[in-house]
Design a protein around this motif. Sequence first.
Motif, mmCIF file in Angstrom:
data_model
loop_
_atom_site.group_PDB
_atom_site.id
_atom_site.type_symbol
_atom_site.label_atom_id
_atom_site.label_comp_id
_atom_site.label_asym_id
_atom_site.label_seq_id
_atom_site.Cartn_x
_atom_site.Cartn_y
_atom_site.Cartn_z
ATOM 1 N N ILE A 274 0.835 -1.204 0.000
ATOM 2 C CA ILE A 274 0.000 0.000 0.000
ATOM 3 C C ILE A 274 0.869 1.253 0.000
ATOM 4 O O ILE A 274 2.064 1.210 0.278
ATOM 5 C CB ILE A 274 -0.950 0.020 1.211
ATOM 6 N N TRP A 275 0.237 2.393 -0.328
ATOM 7 C CA TRP A 275 0.890 3.695 -0.250
ATOM 8 C C TRP A 275 0.436 4.400 1.023
ATOM 9 O O TRP A 275 -0.750 4.354 1.381
ATOM 10 C CB TRP A 275 0.532 4.532 -1.471
ATOM 11 N N LEU A 276 1.354 5.064 1.674
ATOM 12 C CA LEU A 276 1.068 5.830 2.878
ATOM 13 C C LEU A 276 1.434 7.293 2.635
ATOM 14 O O LEU A 276 2.378 7.601 1.907
ATOM 15 C CB LEU A 276 1.863 5.276 4.060
ATOM 16 N N ASN A 277 0.676 8.198 3.235
ATOM 17 C CA ASN A 277 0.863 9.651 3.075
ATOM 18 C C ASN A 277 0.502 10.142 1.674
ATOM 19 O O ASN A 277 0.743 11.312 1.358
ATOM 20 C CB ASN A 277 2.309 10.082 3.377
ATOM 21 N N SER A 278 -0.048 9.272 0.817
ATOM 22 C CA SER A 278 -0.333 9.695 -0.554
ATOM 23 C C SER A 278 -1.126 8.605 -1.254
ATOM 24 O O SER A 278 -1.102 7.438 -0.854
ATOM 25 C CB SER A 278 0.977 9.942 -1.310
ATOM 26 N N ASP A 279 -1.838 9.003 -2.332
ATOM 27 C CA ASP A 279 -2.380 8.007 -3.257
ATOM 28 C C ASP A 279 -1.213 7.412 -4.039
ATOM 29 O O ASP A 279 -0.085 7.941 -4.023
ATOM 30 C CB ASP A 279 -3.373 8.668 -4.228
ATOM 31 N N SER A 280 -1.464 6.312 -4.735
ATOM 32 C CA SER A 280 -0.394 5.674 -5.507
ATOM 33 C C SER A 280 0.125 6.627 -6.581
ATOM 34 O O SER A 280 -0.635 7.421 -7.168
ATOM 35 C CB SER A 280 -0.899 4.381 -6.142
ATOM 36 N N LEU A 281 1.419 6.540 -6.825
ATOM 37 C CA LEU A 281 2.090 7.407 -7.795
ATOM 38 C C LEU A 281 2.842 6.561 -8.812
ATOM 39 O O LEU A 281 3.186 5.401 -8.552
ATOM 40 C CB LEU A 281 3.071 8.338 -7.081
ATOM 41 N N THR A 282 3.125 7.152 -9.967
ATOM 42 C CA THR A 282 3.976 6.517 -10.972
ATOM 43 C C THR A 282 5.029 7.520 -11.417
ATOM 44 O O THR A 282 4.854 8.741 -11.262
ATOM 45 C CB THR A 282 3.164 6.061 -12.200
ATOM 46 N N LEU A 283 6.115 7.018 -11.983
ATOM 47 C CA LEU A 283 7.141 7.903 -12.509
ATOM 48 C C LEU A 283 6.584 8.746 -13.652
ATOM 49 O O LEU A 283 6.971 9.909 -13.837
ATOM 50 C CB LEU A 283 8.346 7.093 -12.979
ATOM 51 N N GLU A 284 5.663 8.161 -14.416
ATOM 52 C CA GLU A 284 5.057 8.911 -15.516
ATOM 53 C C GLU A 284 4.258 10.094 -14.980
ATOM 54 O O GLU A 284 4.331 11.210 -15.534
ATOM 55 C CB GLU A 284 4.163 7.966 -16.328
ATOM 56 N N GLN A 285 3.491 9.869 -13.901
ATOM 57 C CA GLN A 285 2.708 10.949 -13.305
ATOM 58 C C GLN A 285 3.601 12.051 -12.748
ATOM 59 O O GLN A 285 3.215 13.216 -12.697
ATOM 60 C CB GLN A 285 1.838 10.403 -12.162
ATOM 61 N N LEU A 286 4.801 11.666 -12.299
ATOM 62 C CA LEU A 286 5.682 12.617 -11.625
ATOM 63 C C LEU A 286 6.555 13.423 -12.587
ATOM 64 O O LEU A 286 7.379 14.228 -12.136
ATOM 65 C CB LEU A 286 6.572 11.867 -10.627
ATOM 66 N N LYS A 287 6.418 13.177 -13.895
ATOM 67 C CA LYS A 287 7.165 14.004 -14.848
ATOM 68 C C LYS A 287 6.751 15.462 -14.677
ATOM 69 O O LYS A 287 5.585 15.784 -14.487
ATOM 70 C CB LYS A 287 6.893 13.545 -16.274
ATOM 71 N N GLY A 288 7.740 16.343 -14.750
ATOM 72 C CA GLY A 288 7.511 17.757 -14.449
ATOM 73 C C GLY A 288 7.987 18.113 -13.054
ATOM 74 O O GLY A 288 8.110 19.289 -12.715
ATOM 75 N N LYS A 289 8.249 17.100 -12.239
ATOM 76 C CA LYS A 289 8.791 17.281 -10.894
ATOM 77 C C LYS A 289 10.227 16.753 -10.843
ATOM 78 O O LYS A 289 10.632 15.906 -11.659
ATOM 79 C CB LYS A 289 7.962 16.532 -9.863
ATOM 80 N N ALA A 318 9.792 21.121 -1.353
ATOM 81 C CA ALA A 318 8.565 20.465 -1.833
ATOM 82 C C ALA A 318 7.688 21.457 -2.598
ATOM 83 O O ALA A 318 7.092 21.111 -3.629
ATOM 84 C CB ALA A 318 7.798 19.851 -0.672
ATOM 85 N N GLN A 319 7.599 22.700 -2.114
ATOM 86 C CA GLN A 319 6.774 23.710 -2.781
ATOM 87 C C GLN A 319 7.401 24.183 -4.092
ATOM 88 O O GLN A 319 6.724 24.826 -4.906
ATOM 89 C CB GLN A 319 6.564 24.903 -1.845
ATOM 90 N N LYS A 320 8.665 23.878 -4.288
ATOM 91 C CA LYS A 320 9.362 24.328 -5.507
ATOM 92 C C LYS A 320 9.438 23.230 -6.568
ATOM 93 O O LYS A 320 10.012 23.456 -7.645
ATOM 94 C CB LYS A 320 10.769 24.802 -5.153
ATOM 95 N N GLY A 321 8.891 22.037 -6.241
ATOM 96 C CA GLY A 321 8.843 20.989 -7.268
ATOM 97 C C GLY A 321 9.562 19.705 -6.935
ATOM 98 O O GLY A 321 9.657 18.803 -7.778
ATOM 99 N N ALA A 373 19.478 4.016 -0.420
ATOM 100 C CA ALA A 373 19.897 4.336 -1.790
ATOM 101 C C ALA A 373 19.000 5.455 -2.298
ATOM 102 O O ALA A 373 17.789 5.429 -2.070
ATOM 103 C CB ALA A 373 19.796 3.109 -2.691
ATOM 104 N N HIS A 374 19.612 6.420 -2.966
ATOM 105 C CA HIS A 374 18.866 7.581 -3.470
ATOM 106 C C HIS A 374 18.999 7.666 -4.989
ATOM 107 O O HIS A 374 20.127 7.699 -5.523
ATOM 108 C CB HIS A 374 19.385 8.876 -2.845
ATOM 109 N N TYR A 375 17.865 7.707 -5.686
ATOM 110 C CA TYR A 375 17.810 7.839 -7.144
ATOM 111 C C TYR A 375 17.109 9.158 -7.460
ATOM 112 O O TYR A 375 15.976 9.383 -7.040
ATOM 113 C CB TYR A 375 17.022 6.678 -7.762
ATOM 114 N N ILE A 376 17.771 10.037 -8.212
ATOM 115 C CA ILE A 376 17.221 11.360 -8.510
ATOM 116 C C ILE A 376 16.885 11.450 -9.998
ATOM 117 O O ILE A 376 17.733 11.137 -10.858
ATOM 118 C CB ILE A 376 18.205 12.472 -8.116
ATOM 119 N N PHE A 377 15.647 11.886 -10.286
ATOM 120 C CA PHE A 377 15.167 12.052 -11.663
ATOM 121 C C PHE A 377 14.927 13.539 -11.936
ATOM 122 O O PHE A 377 14.451 14.272 -11.070
ATOM 123 C CB PHE A 377 13.848 11.295 -11.863
ATOM 124 N N ASP A 378 15.248 13.950 -13.166
ATOM 125 C CA ASP A 378 14.974 15.344 -13.532
ATOM 126 C C ASP A 378 13.509 15.498 -13.946
ATOM 127 O O ASP A 378 12.727 14.542 -13.875
ATOM 128 C CB ASP A 378 15.930 15.819 -14.643
#
Length: 559
Positions: A274-289, A318-321, A373-378
Amino acid sequence: MGILLFFAFTAGIVTVLSPCVLPVLPVILSGSVGNGKYRPLGIITGFLLTFTALTLSLTFFVRAFGIDPDSLRIGAAVIIILFSAVLIVPALKDRFMMTASVLLSRRSGAGKNRTGGGFTAGLFTGSSLGAVWTPCVGPIMASVITLAVSRNVDAGAFLITLVYALGTSVPLFGVMYGGRTLINRFPLLTRNLSSIQRVFGVLMLATGIALVTGLDRSFQSWLLKAAPGYGSGLTAVEDNEAVKKALEARSSDPALADIPDRNGSDPLTRTSGIWLNSDSLTLEQLKGKVVLIDFWTYSCINCLRTMPYLKLWHERYAQKGLVIVGVHTPEFVFERDVSNLRQAIADIGIEWPVVQDNDYGIWNAFSNRYWPAHYIFDREGKLVSVHYGEGAYAETEKMILGLLGENTSDISSVTIREESSSVDGNPETYLGSERGIIQVPSEKGNVFTAAKMPDKFSWLLEGRWRQEADFVIPENEGTLYLNFKAKRIFLVISADSGSPAELEIRINGKLTETDDVKNGILHPDRSRLYVLFSSEKEKSGILAVKARGSAKLHAFTFL
């Protein structure tokens, strides 16, 4: 890979002499006297199949179905005892040969009555041998077992395990056929073959009984006490620079362009959790962040020490993206419980989305191997940075600011006080049988004796303890001794709320005092990481943990 396969084969050859294997040698020798010329081949085939399969899959079955690893060992011992009876009792041997002959003749067709040359009987014996074969592994097989623990077994791990088993089969095959040649050469031995079979049957019976009662472990313990250096040279054959470089190359990270695996479903959806603190997310949805994926587990001290930085970045950016997504991939069974995870999130103060990855689906999609481990996406969804472990906080924040289009000189996270681990202190120490190496095994069943204090960075048990795959638990009361050098000592404990436990903690004989330990006494009320000892300066000595009740002790970590 060629270097690893060569040394795995060589290590397999010499492992037949290891103290962990000597107790089951009578089973090997029995292949010299059994009926049928193909009996040794059957033993080798059964050994290869069972050892390879169990090495790579035992962890999965233990965790998925709650199988007690010792039940497989007991089952294999029972089969060894049954076949020893066939060798000892002539009537049973005749009945077994008759039954095998009938079954094989039916399968082969009418008019082709044959016994199979002893292959079938050897196959059962070899399968039992593979189930109880626990060599003293060196770095190559240790790397395979680590992959099995993380459920990240690949073709290379399969090949290494198979080649290791093939190497082990060489001396086994030589012993069995050499014994047969010796018997055939001397008429006196041939005339007394039935008596020789009964002798080996008795030896097999003794081996089976020893495996059931734990006497084989007592023998190992005695041998290691009598000759502490025995067996250490056997793994030295693979402990060299060529092997180390090959292992590093094998565990090296894939190219950033190949992470994560985007074939099929979105990587963040490859979990049943399950997801906690949020609805489920995808990398596709998070494009732009700008996205930071944090692999963590709540009882990992290294993960916990990264949390102040993650919290700071979340508050500032968080407020900046910036979106942080915590992927909680558990190391221990109790970390799979969602209520425990919810409590840990509340205790730590995590406000960003967290997804439960109990089945390691997201972990494997990222080919991850470490906590943290930390993975950072543009903003385009491209992976631009991977960092394993702690540290590099200023560099990470600078990268986040750059991806957000902010001023990279405005970095404040370096003001957080960093606490580094001792360079020459204890490594993380696991206590379960899967990854833990106790200095002196039990002498009889679950009874342990600490005749002396443990060597540097080693640990011992005293009293009655049960050692399971990923923890030890006292049977009523027992003491654990650990030789340490550290400023702080942590212990991962899973507690049973229905059965209270009490731990008395002493450092060099003196009771300790921490936020978790009061007047030397710890009452674990939840499954988490506990602080046993804390000091401003590094200390060394003996930690004594006297445990009463049903607390499961998993692993020590140190600062």
